[in-house]
Design a protein around this motif. Structure first.
Motif, short mmCIF file in Angstrom:
data_model
loop_
_atom_site.label_atom_id
_atom_site.label_comp_id
_atom_site.label_asym_id
_atom_site.label_seq_id
_atom_site.Cartn_x
_atom_site.Cartn_y
_atom_site.Cartn_z
N ALA A 152 55.88 41.30 44.47
CA ALA A 152 55.06 40.10 44.67
C ALA A 152 53.63 40.28 44.18
N GLY A 153 53.09 41.52 44.32
CA GLY A 153 51.68 41.73 44.03
C GLY A 153 51.28 41.54 42.58
N PRO A 154 51.93 42.22 41.61
CA PRO A 154 51.49 42.08 40.22
C PRO A 154 51.56 40.65 39.67
N PRO A 155 52.65 39.87 39.92
CA PRO A 155 52.62 38.49 39.43
C PRO A 155 51.49 37.67 40.05
N LEU A 156 51.27 37.86 41.37
CA LEU A 156 50.18 37.14 42.02
C LEU A 156 48.83 37.61 41.48
N GLY A 157 48.70 38.94 41.32
CA GLY A 157 47.47 39.47 40.76
C GLY A 157 47.25 39.02 39.33
N GLY A 158 48.36 38.95 38.55
CA GLY A 158 48.25 38.47 37.18
C GLY A 158 47.79 37.03 37.12
N ALA A 159 48.34 36.19 38.04
CA ALA A 159 47.92 34.79 38.08
C ALA A 159 46.45 34.67 38.47
N LEU A 160 46.03 35.46 39.47
CA LEU A 160 44.62 35.44 39.89
C LEU A 160 43.71 35.92 38.76
N SER A 161 44.17 36.96 38.05
CA SER A 161 43.37 37.48 36.93
C SER A 161 43.23 36.44 35.83
N GLY A 162 44.33 35.72 35.57
CA GLY A 162 44.28 34.70 34.54
C GLY A 162 43.36 33.55 34.90
N LEU A 163 43.31 33.21 36.19
CA LEU A 163 42.49 32.07 36.62
C LEU A 163 41.04 32.46 36.89
N LEU A 164 40.85 33.61 37.58
CA LEU A 164 39.52 33.95 38.08
C LEU A 164 39.00 35.29 37.56
N GLY A 165 39.84 36.03 36.85
CA GLY A 165 39.42 37.33 36.34
C GLY A 165 39.92 38.47 37.22
N PRO A 166 40.08 39.67 36.64
CA PRO A 166 40.64 40.80 37.39
C PRO A 166 39.77 41.30 38.53
N VAL A 167 38.47 40.99 38.50
CA VAL A 167 37.59 41.47 39.56
C VAL A 167 37.96 40.85 40.91
N VAL A 168 38.50 39.64 40.89
CA VAL A 168 38.91 38.98 42.13
C VAL A 168 40.04 39.75 42.80
N THR A 169 40.95 40.30 42.00
CA THR A 169 42.05 41.07 42.59
C THR A 169 41.54 42.35 43.24
N ILE A 170 40.49 42.94 42.66
CA ILE A 170 39.90 44.14 43.27
C ILE A 170 39.24 43.79 44.60
N LEU A 171 38.62 42.62 44.67
CA LEU A 171 38.05 42.16 45.94
C LEU A 171 39.14 42.00 46.99
N ALA A 172 40.27 41.42 46.60
CA ALA A 172 41.40 41.26 47.53
C ALA A 172 41.89 42.63 48.01
N ASP A 173 41.94 43.59 47.11
CA ASP A 173 42.36 44.94 47.49
C ASP A 173 41.41 45.55 48.50
N SER A 174 40.12 45.36 48.30
CA SER A 174 39.15 45.93 49.24
C SER A 174 39.31 45.33 50.64
N ILE A 175 39.54 44.03 50.70
CA ILE A 175 39.73 43.38 52.00
C ILE A 175 40.99 43.89 52.69
N SER A 176 42.02 44.21 51.90
CA SER A 176 43.27 44.70 52.49
C SER A 176 43.06 46.00 53.26
N TYR A 177 42.10 46.82 52.84
CA TYR A 177 41.84 48.07 53.55
C TYR A 177 41.16 47.82 54.89
N LEU A 178 40.33 46.79 54.96
CA LEU A 178 39.76 46.42 56.26
C LEU A 178 40.86 45.98 57.22
N LEU A 179 41.79 45.17 56.72
CA LEU A 179 42.90 44.71 57.56
C LEU A 179 43.79 45.88 57.98
N SER A 180 43.97 46.84 57.08
CA SER A 180 44.75 48.02 57.42
C SER A 180 44.09 48.81 58.55
N ALA A 181 42.77 48.97 58.47
CA ALA A 181 42.05 49.68 59.52
C ALA A 181 42.22 48.98 60.87
#
Length: 415
Positions: A152-181
């Motif tokens: 699920a992640g790469p297609p969603l990340g690819g769509a986000l990258s296409g619309l908003l740029g790859p930096v947005v996916t890195i922001l989503a990744d950073s937030i996921s670590y807060l949720l993991s904590a």
């Protein structure tokens, strides 16, 4: 009948799931930024992946004994926060117009070292939480979650990258670590830490205990060599595939994400079938067959072409490979944990991860140089040919019979 593993396992599983989804949403973001924003070469893209793996492994290596003697949940939370801060610095620098190749290297190192340490602590804590006869089931659930996130992640990340740029996916990744904590923080009950004599100081030789333990056990030794080499040869081609598909073949970001996301459904299927196959055919036979099959399919990438045929080639080859990995990996993880005493689990897992990443880093650099000489496709083909020999390192039936896993005298229950 579905086996219940307890609420504490559920929180640990949830923490793993959210960070894994975040990681796969950001899949390919660093190579994509390096290729399209920073105009990096084939060698620079390989170096970005390799340096992050190698330096992170070197930094994480001495943390193995340290993690062994610390409660595991605070370690996991600290590593999640470190990954959050590192990844969040990328979109911040991008907005300020100061993002550089050097920063990507540093972030890769910090997040990689934190990931190795988190994995070691969570593996040791899993052994504490789950009974030995349920480890295969628990490992299968982690494996299945990983492959669903991969799908699920790469297609969603690819769509986000296409619309908003790859930096947005890195922001989503950073937030996921807060949720993991937060997920780890939600675990209630006991923790696990190996006591250390206050009069005993950590010696330099103690850092090698993980390797000594692995190499003394014939089954662990063969599993270690096989998994390290297979992972290294597969990962050595990852930057080259990114360069080939995104650069030379001009695949859109969403197709690149689809090419690696859709096949991951096979990993989920394999993980769900693993325990059933083991009950029916036995652990050794299933491990051997899936271990042989996963070495055969990567050679199909040597026939990669531009356009729709290339996309279908990647999907089919990766799908077959990942299905076999989905079956093999839970057996591999279970065998490793069952053969490792609780007071050595964190150090053995750290050693295993460090060795795997150093091997991957070394082979990435070698394959990056090779690609500059013969081209990415020829380098990918060579990796596929070498993988054909790796099943010879798998444990033999006689090894498993002669060296059964040691049974713990007593299991300390989680409160």
């Amino acid at each position: 009948m579905r086996v219940k593993l307890g609420a504490s396992f559920g929180w640990l599983w949830s923490a793993y799931a959210v960070s894994t989804y975040g990681t796969w949403i950001a899949f390919g973001a660093f190579p994509l930024i390096a290729v399209r924003e920073l105009h990096a070469s084939a060698f620079a893209v390989s170096l970005l992946e390799a340096a992050g793996l190698a330096v992170a492994a070197i930094i994480a290596f001495p943390l193995g004994p340290w993690v062994e003697h610390r409660p595991k949940r605070p370690v996991m939370i600290a590593m999640d926060l470190a990954r959050f801060l590192a990844m969040a610095s990328v979109p911040a620098a991008y907005l300020l117009g100061s993002l550089s190749y050097g920063q990507l290297l540093v972030v890769s190192v910090v997040s990689g070292a934190a990931s190795i340490t988190f994995t070691a602590a969570s593996g040791a804590y899993l052994k504490h939480l789950v009974r030995g006869d349920h480890l295969l089931i628990a490992s299968g659930r982690f494996e299945g979650t990983s492959w669903v996130a991969t799908a699920a992640g790469p297609p969603l990340g690819g769509a986000l990258s296409g619309l908003l740029g790859p930096v947005v996916t890195i922001l989503a990744d950073s937030i996921s670590y807060l949720l993991s904590a937060l997920g780890v923080l939600g675990i209630r009950g006991g923790d696990v830490a190996t006591p250390r004599d206050p009069a005993t100081r950590l010696r330099r030789a103690d850092l090698l205990d993980g390797w000594r333990f692995i190499l003394r056990d014939r089954v662990l030794r063969r599993l270690f060599l096989n998994s390290t080499l297979v992972g290294g040869l597969i990962m050595a081609t990852a930057p080259l595939l990114a360069l080939l598909l995104l650069g030379e073949y001009h695949f859109p970001a969403w197709q690149y994400g689809l090419a690696f996301g859709l096949p991951a459904l096979g990993g989920f299927v394999g993980a769900r079938l693993c325990a059933r196959l083991v009950r029916r055919h036995g652990r050794y036979r299933v491990m051997t067959v899936s271990g042989w099959l996963r070495s055969l399919f990567p050679l199909g990438l040597a026939f990669l072409q531009p356009g729709l045929s290339g996309l279908l080639t990647v999907i089919v080859v990766e799908g077959l490979l990942i299905t076999c990995m989905g079956v093999f990996n839970p057996i591999h993880a279970t065998e490793r944990l069952q053969r490792t005493p609780a007071d050595r689990a964190a150090q053995v897992l750290t050693t295993w991860s460090v060795s795997s990443r150093l091997t991957q880093a070394t082979l990435m650099v070698i394959w990056g140089l090779l690609a500059t000489l013969v081209g990415p496709l020829a380098a990918i083909a060579l990796s596929g040919v070498l993988l054909l020999a790796t099943p010879l390192l798998l444990p033999r039936r006689s090894d498993l019979l002669a060296h059964p896993p040691a049974q713990p005298a007593e299991r300390v229950p989680a409160a």
